[in-house]
Design a protein around this motif. Structure first.
Motif, PDB file in Angstrom:
ATOM      1  N   PHE A 136      41.583  39.009  41.745  1.00 14.38           N
ATOM      2  CA  PHE A 136      42.838  38.759  42.449  1.00 14.38           C
ATOM      3  C   PHE A 136      43.889  38.192  41.494  1.00 14.38           C
ATOM      4  O   PHE A 136      43.533  37.598  40.474  1.00 14.38           O
ATOM      5  CB  PHE A 136      42.599  37.778  43.608  1.00 14.38           C
ATOM      6  N   PRO A 137      45.200  38.410  41.800  1.00 19.58           N
ATOM      7  CA  PRO A 137      45.751  39.047  43.000  1.00 19.58           C
ATOM      8  C   PRO A 137      45.603  40.560  42.969  1.00 19.58           C
ATOM      9  O   PRO A 137      45.402  41.163  41.915  1.00 19.58           O
ATOM     10  CB  PRO A 137      47.221  38.638  42.955  1.00 19.58           C
ATOM     11  N   LEU A 182      41.325  31.142  41.254  1.00 18.76           N
ATOM     12  CA  LEU A 182      41.559  32.480  41.798  1.00 18.76           C
ATOM     13  C   LEU A 182      40.258  33.259  41.782  1.00 18.76           C
ATOM     14  O   LEU A 182      39.562  33.316  40.766  1.00 18.76           O
ATOM     15  CB  LEU A 182      42.613  33.212  40.961  1.00 18.76           C
ATOM     16  N   HIS A 183      39.920  33.842  42.905  1.00 18.96           N
ATOM     17  CA  HIS A 183      38.711  34.651  42.984  1.00 18.96           C
ATOM     18  C   HIS A 183      38.838  35.838  42.032  1.00 18.96           C
ATOM     19  O   HIS A 183      39.927  36.409  41.864  1.00 18.96           O
ATOM     20  CB  HIS A 183      38.520  35.125  44.416  1.00 18.96           C
ATOM     21  N   ASP A 184      37.738  36.207  41.413  1.00 20.58           N
ATOM     22  CA  ASP A 184      37.745  37.275  40.411  1.00 20.58           C
ATOM     23  C   ASP A 184      38.361  38.557  40.983  1.00 20.58           C
ATOM     24  O   ASP A 184      38.014  39.005  42.069  1.00 20.58           O
ATOM     25  CB  ASP A 184      36.312  37.554  39.957  1.00 20.58           C
ATOM     26  N   ARG A 226      47.178  36.846  32.621  1.00 20.76           N
ATOM     27  CA  ARG A 226      45.846  36.276  32.789  1.00 20.76           C
ATOM     28  C   ARG A 226      44.995  36.478  31.549  1.00 20.76           C
ATOM     29  O   ARG A 226      44.168  35.625  31.198  1.00 20.76           O
ATOM     30  CB  ARG A 226      45.176  36.934  34.008  1.00 20.76           C
ATOM     31  N   LYS A 254      51.082  39.981  35.930  1.00 18.88           N
ATOM     32  CA  LYS A 254      50.119  38.939  36.275  1.00 18.88           C
ATOM     33  C   LYS A 254      48.769  39.224  35.625  1.00 18.88           C
ATOM     34  O   LYS A 254      48.100  38.322  35.125  1.00 18.88           O
ATOM     35  CB  LYS A 254      49.979  38.834  37.791  1.00 18.88           C
ATOM     36  N   PHE A 257      53.343  29.960  43.145  1.00 20.08           N
ATOM     37  CA  PHE A 257      53.557  31.400  43.209  1.00 20.08           C
ATOM     38  C   PHE A 257      54.931  31.737  42.633  1.00 20.08           C
ATOM     39  O   PHE A 257      55.762  30.849  42.417  1.00 20.08           O
ATOM     40  CB  PHE A 257      53.456  31.887  44.657  1.00 20.08           C
ATOM     41  N   PHE A 291      48.889  25.239  43.335  1.00 18.56           N
ATOM     42  CA  PHE A 291      49.175  26.536  42.715  1.00 18.56           C
ATOM     43  C   PHE A 291      50.636  26.860  42.986  1.00 18.56           C
ATOM     44  O   PHE A 291      51.159  26.559  44.064  1.00 18.56           O
ATOM     45  CB  PHE A 291      48.272  27.626  43.299  1.00 18.56           C
ATOM     46  N   PHE A 327      41.541  32.327  46.858  1.00 14.03           N
ATOM     47  CA  PHE A 327      41.140  31.150  46.095  1.00 14.03           C
ATOM     48  C   PHE A 327      39.799  30.634  46.605  1.00 14.03           C
ATOM     49  O   PHE A 327      39.535  30.652  47.815  1.00 14.03           O
ATOM     50  CB  PHE A 327      42.176  30.030  46.245  1.00 14.03           C
ATOM     51  N   ASP A 328      38.969  30.131  45.671  1.00 18.02           N
ATOM     52  CA  ASP A 328      37.751  29.473  46.118  1.00 18.02           C
ATOM     53  C   ASP A 328      38.053  28.020  46.445  1.00 18.02           C
ATOM     54  O   ASP A 328      39.191  27.561  46.335  1.00 18.02           O
ATOM     55  CB  ASP A 328      36.628  29.602  45.079  1.00 18.02           C
ATOM     56  N   TYR A 363      46.347  37.024  47.371  1.00 12.96           N
ATOM     57  CA  TYR A 363      45.571  36.119  46.528  1.00 12.96           C
ATOM     58  C   TYR A 363      44.372  35.601  47.308  1.00 12.96           C
ATOM     59  O   TYR A 363      44.416  35.455  48.534  1.00 12.96           O
ATOM     60  CB  TYR A 363      46.414  34.913  46.099  1.00 12.96           C
TER      61      TYR A 363
END
Length: 873
Positions: free
Chosen positions: A838-839, A834-836, A453, A449, A795, A793, A828-829, A826
């Protein structure tokens, strides 16, 4: 295929790291020049150059990858040399505004580095000698004249630490190998050509802090130099490739990213040339690669007609075409099946080869026409066992796609969705099928992952190496000295890279190429914890953060033996106590900072932040609680509402049952928590009974949704004219809005199934406007009122745990999702990003936010070792 490509990549990374560190702190503007490189020997593995300005200095400051690549001891030595020589005031005026080069060359069983620093103006020999004498007070300096030049040797007293310098033709050349300097000044030694150097200069980006030049014909030499075993099939794809590549660095703390242009010799017999006239396109077969993938080589074709034409020409040049044509003519005659008309159109634009950690290989081919596949396979293959087939004829994969699938002469295969999986062993396919059914796939790993990214999936060719599963293979391939460095985790950090990869895309007869080394940065979230808290048993609740006093907060968490721990923001134990039973739902904190919680042993607790029970607590309840208690203000009095199966239990803050709320038995098990708003209490049950009570517990209205089942929470929503309503979704994905004044309104949701997990974003006024729908692997966030989608999203594993919501500001929340099967969390905002960071690899039930009034945000999570980790973010 073999993992030999990793050897080339490791060389790239090691030498790039060397050049970056050595010259990072020099300043000045870049000047294009060919002359310094014309002295380099023909046998040059790699050339790098850096921009010498303050921006470069800041970019490379504390760049962790340096230590991982070149070793801690080597860094210390380089730092000393840089300080004593390159930063010396006597020499700095001559090198401030020049290009700085580092090149790497084979020498016996080693790779020697050469530093090339042209001076901006000529320096007389006496000045050079004086400078070295002044700068080298910690070295023993000796001189030797040879071939009309003077070599200065600086001996630091340690083994292999003699640094040799020569000032030749207004250029400083320096190396730990004196032999390298002889090659520079010896005119009989073949040198790099101006045409090769020109390509490097032309493609050298002025906006990049580092540029790299690589001659393709060096690949076989590099492999031979580093490897103790014969190269495998993959490296043969680069045979006679010719040409060169120039890459520029894109800086990222947790990855080495090089991208640029590649030029080849257009050799008609080289397989990779088939992709020069393709364009980058999406690659999707990686979704089918097994979890134990050590490396893979994946291909995607943008123009299938052009690929087939070029492959036909390649096979013709190699004289391999006649035999294939004869074979398929025989198939046409015996079975009336045409290769061009019947076989080729069935297969798609993607194919791949995977090597697993046990060095077994799989081939994968995308299917283009599923309807035509079944009758074709019944004519061309035999079912050998449980939907595993084997081709009746050889060379079909090779005829379709060429060299990468040549290893699969007459393979077994099985179908997985729209993909054929090939193997030369029937048992191997049976193992693969078991992995697929259990979702043991590469995409479920955290390392992949992180890699995905960074590198993306747009290319014609991707070669991917996963360090954790290929490490033993790499070690066995390397010669002893290189193997020792690769395994040395104390001084080097090769094991701290998630992956290495090369991506190639056609570009009008040439190529665009990129190299990625994805690193486990110590600064990455989840890498190094601020503190770790140990338990005797497995933690069974999510960590929660509560107020302890006006100046501090604390963390509350329970472990399997029901011991509940209060932990300070610094990770130390404040107190612990054993509750009678497992905590049900979440604990709630009141305005006086006391905490209320319930356990599955019919106990209601209220205690202060120091763990002391308040008078009247704990107390036994007549029924077992089924979810989090709700603390609500009813007719001016705070009450505790406990859902307990079919019963609603209500207590005062002193632990007394409220008389008017006794004997509230409901038709069906209560759905999660109780909702309270403006002295009204709302309850829903699993079999579709919804209740509205007044402040004294009198039933005002009951709505019954007949023939429906409910498995998700209710929520309060604000309708038109601010009319409050209860909102619920049944297992048929029909939503109901009930204001207890008019008939319930229903609406069929387009998404979800009877297994969907539905939850709602919190709001300050206890109403909701957004919902989260999780249906196995798919998550959708949408508005409740107009049912419009906000973001979604997908998964890689089914999600079985309910979402978590973490406040970040007034009425603003982050969405937390735990993927239990592959132990990833994970965040999420509100816009779906995805929040920086994560995951992150962790068990379900985590916390994200402040852990003290003025602290930074932290991730609190439990890992497989059953410890609580606090990661600052």
């Amino acid at each position: 295929m073999r993992n030999t490509i990793i050897i080339t990549i490791l060389l790239f990374v090691a030498v790039i790291g060397a050049s970056l560190y050595y010259f990072a702190n020099l300043g000045g503007e870049k000047k294009e020049t060919l002359r310094p490189l014309t002295f380099l020997p023909k046998e040059t593995f790699l050339v790098t150059t850096v921009q010498n300005n303050e921006t470069t200095d800041n970019i490379f400051k504390d760049f962790e990858i340096f230590g991982a690549l070149v070793g801690k001891q080597e860094l210390e030595q380089w730092q000393h040399l840089k300080t004593k020589l390159l930063r010396h005031t006597a020499i700095q005026p001559y090198v401030n505004d020049v290009d700085l080069y580092v090149s790497f060359h084979p020498e016996n069983d080693a790779i020697s580095s050469l530093f090339t620093v042209p001076s901006s103006s000529s320096i007389d020999p006496a000045t050079v000698e004086t400078f070295l004498a002044q700068a080298s007070d910690t070295y023993e300096v000796t001189q030797k004249d040879t071939l009309g030049s003077r070599i200065y040797s600086l001996d630091g007293g340690a083994k292999d630490s003699i640094f040799h310098i020569i000032y030749h033709e207004d250029i400083f050349f320096a190396s730990f190998s004196k032999h390298m300097l002889y090659q520079i000044i010896d005119k009989r030694v073949p040198k790099l050509g101006k045409e090769e150097i020109g390509y490097f200069i032309d493609n050298n980006s002025r906006n990049s802090p580092l540029s790299v030049y690589f001659v393709h014909e060096q690949i076989p030499r590099i492999v031979k130099h580093l490897m103790r075993k014969t190269a495998g099939n993959f490296i043969n794809l680069f045979d006679n490739l010719g040409g060169q590549s120039t890459w520029n660095l894109s800086f990222k703390n947790d990855a080495l990213i090089l991208s640029g242009e590649s030029e080849t010799a257009h050799d008609q017999e080289n397989y990779l040339e088939l992709f020069g006239n393709q364009q980058k396109t999406s690659q999707t077969l990686y979704r089918y690669f097994p979890q134990q993938t050590a490396s893979y080589l994946s291909f995607a074709i943008s123009n299938q007609d052009r690929f087939q034409k070029d492959l036909h020409a390649l096979l013709e040049v190699r004289k391999e075409l006649p035999a294939l044509q004869a074979q398929f003519a025989a198939i046409k005659k015996s079975k009336n099946i045409s290769f061009e008309e019947d076989i080729r159109p069935v297969f798609g634009r993607e194919f791949a080869v995977v090597e697993q950690s046990n060095q077994t290989q799989l081939g994968l081919i995308a299917i283009a026409d599923s309807q035509k596949l079944e009758p074709l396979l019944s004519a061309l293959a035999t079912n050998v066992s449980d939907s595993i087939y084997r081709f009746d004829h050889s060379n079909i994969p090779f005829a379709l796609y060429g060299d990468p699938l040549k290893h699969f002469q007459r393979p077994y295969f099985l179908r997985v969705e729209n993909t054929l999986v090939l193997a030369n062993s029937q048992n191997l396919l049976a193992e693969y099928r078991r992995d697929w059914q259990r979702a043991h796939v590469l995409t479920n790993t955290l390392g992949f992952k992180n890699s995905e990214r960074i590198q993306g999936n747009e290319a014609n060719i991707t070669c991917f190496i996963r360090t954790s599963t290929s490490s033993s293979i790499i070690s066995n391939l390397l010669k002893a000295d290189y193997r020792a460095n690769f395994r040395n985790q104390k001084d080097f950090g090769y094991q701290d890279f998630y992956s290495w990869s090369i991506q190639i895309a056609g570009n009008n007869g040439h190529f665009q190429s990129s190299i990625y080394g994805v690193y486990k940065s110590k600064n990455a979230l989840g890498a190094v914890a601020d503190w770790v808290y140990e338990f005797n048993n497995r933690p069974i609740t999510a960590p929660q953060v509560f107020e302890h006093s006006d100046t501090s907060q604390f963390i509350l968490i329970q472990e399997q033996d029901h011991t509940t721990h209060a932990i300070s923001p610094s990770g130390s134990k404040l107190w612990s106590t054993v509750f009678h039973g497992r905590l049900v739902g979440q604990a709630q904190q009141l305005e006086d900072r006391s905490i209320v919680l319930v356990t599955d042993r019919n106990r209601l607790y209220r205690f202060d932040p120091d763990g002391n029970s308040l008078p009247g607590f704990s107390l036994g309840m007549d029924n077992a609680p089924t979810y989090t208690p709700t603390i609500g203000l009813i007719d001016g009095q705070p009450l505790i509402f406990v859902p307990a199966g079919r019963t609603l239990l209500v207590y005062t803050l002193d632990g007394e049952e409220v008389e008017s709320w006794k004997d509230k038995s409901l038709n069906g098990k209560i759905l999660f928590d109780i909702k309270i708003h403006n002295d009204r209490v709302y309850v829903g049950t699993e079999n579709g009974h919804f209740y509205q009570f007044d402040a004294q517990g009198k039933l005002l209205k009951e709505e019954v949704i007949a023939d429906s089942q409910f498995e998700n929470p209710i929520v309060l929503i604000s309708q038109e004219h601010n009319q409050l309503a209860v909102y619920a979704v049944d297992t048929a994905q029909v939503s109901f809005s009930m204001d207890f004044l008019t008939e319930p309104k229903s609406y069929k949701l387009e998404q979800g199934s009877n297994r969907s997990i539905i939850s709602y974003f919190p709001h300050m006024d206890n109403t909701a406007s957004r919902m989260t729908i999780i249906d196995r692997k798919h998550m959708l966030i949408k508005n409740i009122q107009d049912s419009s989608a906000l973001f979604d999203f997908t998964f890689t594993q089914d999600i079985a745990d309910r979402p978590q919501y973490f406040p970040v500001a007034s009425n603003s929340y982050l969405l937390g999702i735990a993927s239990r099967n592959n132990q990833l969390v994970y965040l999420f905002d509100e816009k779906g990003a995805l929040h920086d960071g994560f995951p992150v690899e962790a068990m379900p039930d985590f916390y994200y936010g402040k852990i003290d009034y003025n602290s930074a945000n932290y991730l609190l999570c439990v890992k497989r070792d059953r410890k609580l980790y606090a990661f600052k973010h």
